[in-house]
Structures are given as structure tokens and as C-alpha cells.
Design a protein around this motif. Structure first.
Motif, PDB file in Angstrom:
ATOM      1  N   SER A 334       5.645  47.548  -5.073  1.00 17.80           N
ATOM      2  CA  SER A 334       4.086  47.735  -4.209  1.00 17.80           C
ATOM      3  C   SER A 334       5.057  48.300  -2.777  1.00 17.80           C
ATOM      4  O   SER A 334       4.164  48.089  -2.577  1.00 17.80           O
ATOM      5  CB  SER A 334       3.232  47.290  -4.238  1.00 17.80           C
ATOM      6  OG  SER A 334       3.318  45.665  -4.447  1.00 17.80           O
ATOM      7  N   SER A 335       5.550  47.907  -2.610  1.00 20.20           N
ATOM      8  CA  SER A 335       5.958  48.087  -1.209  1.00 20.20           C
ATOM      9  C   SER A 335       7.738  47.987  -0.071  1.00 20.20           C
ATOM     10  O   SER A 335       8.572  48.097  -1.902  1.00 20.20           O
ATOM     11  CB  SER A 335       5.256  47.138  -0.737  1.00 20.20           C
ATOM     12  OG  SER A 335       6.701  45.824  -0.218  1.00 20.20           O
ATOM     13  N   PHE A 336       8.258  47.437   0.026  1.00 17.19           N
ATOM     14  CA  PHE A 336       9.651  48.437   0.557  1.00 17.19           C
ATOM     15  C   PHE A 336      10.504  46.633   0.497  1.00 17.19           C
ATOM     16  O   PHE A 336       9.883  46.162   0.481  1.00 17.19           O
ATOM     17  CB  PHE A 336      10.141  48.470   2.472  1.00 17.19           C
ATOM     18  CG  PHE A 336      11.120  48.803   2.363  1.00 17.19           C
ATOM     19  CD1 PHE A 336      11.604  49.758   2.396  1.00 17.19           C
ATOM     20  CD2 PHE A 336      11.558  47.380   3.091  1.00 17.19           C
ATOM     21  CE1 PHE A 336      13.517  49.841   2.474  1.00 17.19           C
ATOM     22  CE2 PHE A 336      13.451  47.334   3.466  1.00 17.19           C
ATOM     23  CZ  PHE A 336      14.073  48.612   3.053  1.00 17.19           C
ATOM     24  N   VAL A 337      11.313  46.907  -0.870  1.00 20.08           N
ATOM     25  CA  VAL A 337      12.348  46.506  -1.146  1.00 20.08           C
ATOM     26  C   VAL A 337      13.464  45.216  -0.183  1.00 20.08           C
ATOM     27  O   VAL A 337      14.595  45.701   0.574  1.00 20.08           O
ATOM     28  CB  VAL A 337      13.452  46.532  -2.354  1.00 20.08           C
ATOM     29  CG1 VAL A 337      14.137  45.129  -2.828  1.00 20.08           C
ATOM     30  CG2 VAL A 337      12.052  47.157  -3.282  1.00 20.08           C
ATOM     31  N   LEU A 353      10.207  41.429  -1.381  1.00 22.20           N
ATOM     32  CA  LEU A 353       9.694  42.550  -0.412  1.00 22.20           C
ATOM     33  C   LEU A 353       8.431  42.478   0.580  1.00 22.20           C
ATOM     34  O   LEU A 353       8.073  41.957   0.978  1.00 22.20           O
ATOM     35  CB  LEU A 353       8.316  43.475  -1.744  1.00 22.20           C
ATOM     36  CG  LEU A 353       8.900  43.794  -2.690  1.00 22.20           C
ATOM     37  CD1 LEU A 353       9.544  42.908  -4.052  1.00 22.20           C
ATOM     38  CD2 LEU A 353       7.848  44.358  -3.558  1.00 22.20           C
ATOM     39  N   GLY A 354       8.375  43.293   1.264  1.00 24.56           N
ATOM     40  CA  GLY A 354       7.577  43.245   2.396  1.00 24.56           C
ATOM     41  C   GLY A 354       5.930  42.708   2.221  1.00 24.56           C
ATOM     42  O   GLY A 354       4.717  42.935   2.819  1.00 24.56           O
ATOM     43  N   ASP A 355       5.442  43.251   0.912  1.00 21.54           N
ATOM     44  CA  ASP A 355       4.085  42.813   0.617  1.00 21.54           C
ATOM     45  C   ASP A 355       4.029  41.183   0.448  1.00 21.54           C
ATOM     46  O   ASP A 355       2.765  41.238   0.061  1.00 21.54           O
ATOM     47  CB  ASP A 355       3.475  43.426  -0.764  1.00 21.54           C
ATOM     48  CG  ASP A 355       3.894  43.524  -2.362  1.00 21.54           C
ATOM     49  OD1 ASP A 355       5.361  42.365  -1.929  1.00 21.54           O
ATOM     50  OD2 ASP A 355       3.739  43.777  -2.966  1.00 21.54           O
ATOM     51  N   GLY A 356       4.760  40.588   0.610  1.00 25.37           N
ATOM     52  CA  GLY A 356       4.794  39.017   0.239  1.00 25.37           C
ATOM     53  C   GLY A 356       5.776  38.690  -0.615  1.00 25.37           C
ATOM     54  O   GLY A 356       5.063  37.252  -1.219  1.00 25.37           O
ATOM     55  N   THR A 357       5.807  39.577  -2.115  1.00 24.91           N
ATOM     56  CA  THR A 357       5.633  39.002  -3.479  1.00 24.91           C
ATOM     57  C   THR A 357       7.396  38.772  -3.491  1.00 24.91           C
ATOM     58  O   THR A 357       7.908  39.275  -3.049  1.00 24.91           O
ATOM     59  CB  THR A 357       5.255  39.931  -4.124  1.00 24.91           C
ATOM     60  OG1 THR A 357       5.841  41.453  -4.202  1.00 24.91           O
ATOM     61  CG2 THR A 357       3.315  40.189  -4.047  1.00 24.91           C
TER      62      THR A 357
END
Length: 446
Positions: A334-337, A353-357
Motif C-alpha cells: 500500500s506504500s513505498f517498499v 514499508l513506509g506505511d508502518g507494515t
């Protein structure tokens, strides 16, 4: 684990209990047992002693400091450099410490007392890097003065000066048998030197602009180099002759590596491609499989049979090394790896990832097996424990999390850093974690 950071501190924590044992200069949260005030600017390097009882650190504040791990106290302040200290290193037997600085000097220190044993002077510009020879008897240094120098540890005398390069040296490497030094430079050349005599054995000429990377083959008979001229070149060590020019990349070569059998070479470039070259058949295999986007990173599987790549299009891809064929594409981010790594048994791939996951993928099926949620900021780093049962991650939310892989659950939350955690490393025995942060500290966790 020990970490060092731009907050001017070093931090020590215990992995098993998740207690922070000590902080080298302060934090406002976490279990701070000791505050070690000392470094006034960015910490440039830190290393454990052999028995893990001490840590040595260097800084842009011109100092080197030795810390006691159990108490968190500063044992010694090694002061003498007149400029930023670029790196610091224990000798192979851990009895001495060497440091180099922009003040053009190298210094040898007694690791126990902190006494300066030798001052090595001769470089005409800042000393960028230092290495002990494998036997610990000599020091190799390289500098922005375009020279490499060999020093005797006991006397502090300069044994050899290796002159020939006319521009900054971008790196050096020992041959596998420890008898030769390879250097590569902005002057478009690579040079081979005899470690014992300091004699220049070969000048490898062919690149038409700066050499960015170079590596020995595992048997030491060949060298592969990459350059800003977009080419990869293969060299024979004994003759110094160019064996092959591998052309195909359209931008600067950023990485080259020999495969374990030395018959193939892996390369990466700013042209957004990864390529495998068969140097026996003189055949190029470009890793293909659609629009790859800008390739940010590549990693080998533990057995060397596969490669995982990450791109700016939020995908990671799995490749077969032999054929260059894309095996899997892992989509759904869902965001930049920010990073990707193999599990130590090669059965899983982890992306963060940049989304914290953090996502865990099965290599055979290509399916996502776990989605790890817990960080509230970008995940900046991750590492598997040696048994593959747990994963540790760091984040811009200032925390470190230890995860159970089988359940996908958070096992421990390590809090204490007051700014983004940039790196985490697990000690070889798996008992401690070290982290470094933008809060200028290093922390060690139990």
C-alpha cells in the motif's frame, strides 16, 4: 544490542528482557538505567570488544570513547585527534584500537588503559579508511591524498607508501589469501599491490571514467569492476589483462558480485535493471518480466539460486538466477517498499514499508502469509533471528518491535529512542539487539 546515533549517545539493551541497560546521553522515555554523557557530535562508528564487556565509539567531536557495557559508564576518553574521527576499530586480538581522522593522522591506542601508543603521520589529506591486516601486524590506510600506506603496528613506522592513483581512492579490498590489495579510484583505474613489499603489481586500465566498485573472485584469480562508463569489466589478476567487457547497462554501475562458483556475475545499475552475466559462455541474462520501475535494491537467496528485487512501483519480484526468469511478483503493498530480505532458510521473503507494515511472503506460492501491524511510522530496517522464528524491526516511530513469525504477533516492544530508529542488528548469539537512531544514540537491548 548496541546502537549509536546522531543524538550523541550510545545505548545498550538486553534482548531477552527487552530492558534498556544504559543510554550514552539521554532519552526522555524507556527504562534508562545509566546516562553516559560524552560525545558532542555525530557518532561515526562503534564496535564491541571480543567479550562484549566494552564498546569503543568514535565521533565528529574529535574523540574516541570506551564504555563499560554492564554499568554504562565511560571508562576512557581517548583524546588526541584534532579533527573529526572517521572510524575506529579493534585489532584482531582486541588489545589495541586504531582510529583515523580528517586531521591526516592515524592513532593506535591501548584498549585497556586508553593510552595512545603510536601517532602515525604521513598522509597529506584526511584519512578516509583503515584496516588491520589479517595477522594484526600492520595497518592499511587510504586517504583523500590518493595514496595507500602500510604501517607497522609495533613501531608506528610507515613501511610502504603505495603511490600511483591520481584521484580519490573509492575503496580497497584484500585478496582472499591476504597477499594482495586491490584499490579502485576516480582516476579510472584499478591497481593491484603486493602487501608484503608494497610493490604495484598491475595497473588495470580500460574504464573511461571513475571506477565505482570492484570485487575479487572467491579464488582470487579474477577481478570484476564496475564504472560510471556503464560497463563491467573482467580482469585476470596474474597478467592484469582485461578478459571481457560486459556492455548493456545504460547508466552507472552500482554493484557487482561474483556468484559462488565464479562463473556468473550479478550487476545492478542506475538504468533500473539487474543483469546476470555468464562469463564462461559470454552470455548476458537480463532479469525481465514487464515494467520493473526503478530498481532500488537486490538480494541473493541464501543458496544463491534466486534474487529478490524491490522497485519504486511498490512491487517486489523473485527471479531465477540461472535463467533470469521472473518466478514471482509480490503485489499488494500500500506504500513505498523500504526494504526486502530473505529468511535465513530461503523459504520466505519479508518486505517492510513506509506505511508502518511488514509483510511476509511464501516463495513457492507467492502468497502473503502474514501482515504485521504495530509500527505507526515508516519501517526502516528489519532482521531475522538465526532460527527464523522471530523478526526484529525498527521504525521512524522511535520504536523497535520483536515479532513472532508463526503467529504474526508482536512479542516485545522496545521503547527508549527519541527519534527515528535507523538500524537494528542482532548479536551472533541472539541474546542482544543493538540499534542506532537519529536521536544520536546507540542502544543495546537484552
Amino acid at each position: 544490542v548496541v546502537s549509536y546515533s546522531s543524538d550523541k549517545t550510545i545505548r545498550i539493551g538486553d534482548i531477552a528482557s527487552s530492558n534498556q541497560l544504559c543510554v550514552l546521553k539521554g532519552h526522555s522515555d524507556g527504562q534508562q538505567i545509566q546516562i553516559l554523557e560524552g560525545h558532542e557530535y555525530t557518532v561515526t562508528a562503534a564496535q564491541f570488544s571480543l567479550d562484549c564487556s566494552k564498546i569503543v565509539s568514535s565521533s565528529l567531536d574529535n574523540t574516541i570513547r570506551i564504555w563499560d557495557v554492564s554499568s554504562g559508564e565511560q571508562v576512557n576518553l581517548l583524546y588526541g585527534h584534532l579533527g573529526p574521527v572517521n572510524t575506529v576499530q579493534f585489532s584482531p586480538d582486541y588489545s589495541k584500537i586504531i582510529s583515523c581522522s580528517n586531521d591526516r593522522s592515524i592513532r593506535i591506542w591501548d584498549a585497556s588503559s586508553g593510552t595512545q601508543l603510536q601517532l602515525l603521520q604521513g598522509h597529506l589529506n584526511g584519512v578516509v579508511g583503515i584496516h588491520f591486516t589479517p595477522n594484526g601486524l600492520n595497518i592499511i590506510s587510504y586517504s583523500n591524498d590518493a595514496t595507500i600506506r602500510i604501517w607497522d603496528v609495533v613501531s608506528g613506522q610507515q613501511i610502504q607508501i603505495l603511490e600511483g592513483h591520481t584521484e580519490n581512492i573509492n575503496g580497497i579490498q584484500f585478496s582472499p589469501d591476504g597477499s594482495k590489495i586491490l584499490s579502485y579510484s576516480g582516476d579510472n583505474t584499478l591497481r593491484l599491490w603486493d602487501l608484503l613489499s608494497g610493490k604495484q603489481l598491475q595497473v588495470l586500465e580500460g574504464h573511461i571514467t571513475r571506477v565505482t566498485i570492484a570485487r575479487f573472485s572467491s579464488d582470487g584469480s579474477k577481478i570484476v569492476s564496475g564504472s560510471a562508463d556503464n560497463t563491467i569489466r573482467l580482469w585476470d589478476v596474474s597478467s592484469g589483462k582485461q578478459i571481457q567487457v560486459l556492455e548493456g547497462h545504460s547508466s552507472v554501475i552500482t554493484g557487482v558480485e561474483f556468484f559462488s562458483n565464479d562463473h556468473k556475475i550479478l550487476s545492478s545499475s542506475r538504468d533500473n535493471t539487474i543483469r546476470v552475466w555468464d562469463i564462461v559462455l559470454e552470455k548476458k541474462i537480463q532479469l525481465t518480466g514487464g515494467d520493473l520501475g526503478i530498481i532500488m535494491d537486490v538480494k541473493f537467496s541464501p543458496d544463491g539460486s534466486k534474487i529478490v528485487s524491490r522497485s519504486n512501483d511498490r512491487t517486489i519480484r523473485l527471479w531465477d538466477v540461472e535463467s533470469g526468469r521472473q518466478i514471482q511478483i509480490f503485489e499488494g503493498h500500500s506504500s513505498f517498499v523500504r526494504g526486502v530480505l530473505f529468511s535465513l532458510d530461503g523459504s520466505k521473503v519479508v518486505s517492510y514499508l513506509g506505511d508502518g507494515t511488514i509483510r511476509i511472503w511464501d516463495i513457492l506460492s507467492g502468497k502473503q502469509t502474514q501482515l504485521l501491524r504495530g509500527h505507526y511510522g515508516t519501517v526502516t530496517c528489519a532482521q531475522f533471528f538465526s532460527d527464523n522464528s522471530k523478526l526484529v524491526s525498527g521504525s521512524s516511530d522511535n520504536t523497535i518491535i520483536i515479532w513472532d513469525i508463526s503467529s504474526g504477533r508482536q512479542d516485545q516492544l522496545l521503547e527508549g529512542h527519541s527519534n527515528s530508529v535507523n538500524r537494528v542488528k542482532i548479536s551472533p548469539d541472539g541474546s542482544k539487539i543493538v540499534s542506532c537512531s537519529d536521536d544520536n544514540t546507540i542502544r543495546v537491548w537484552d
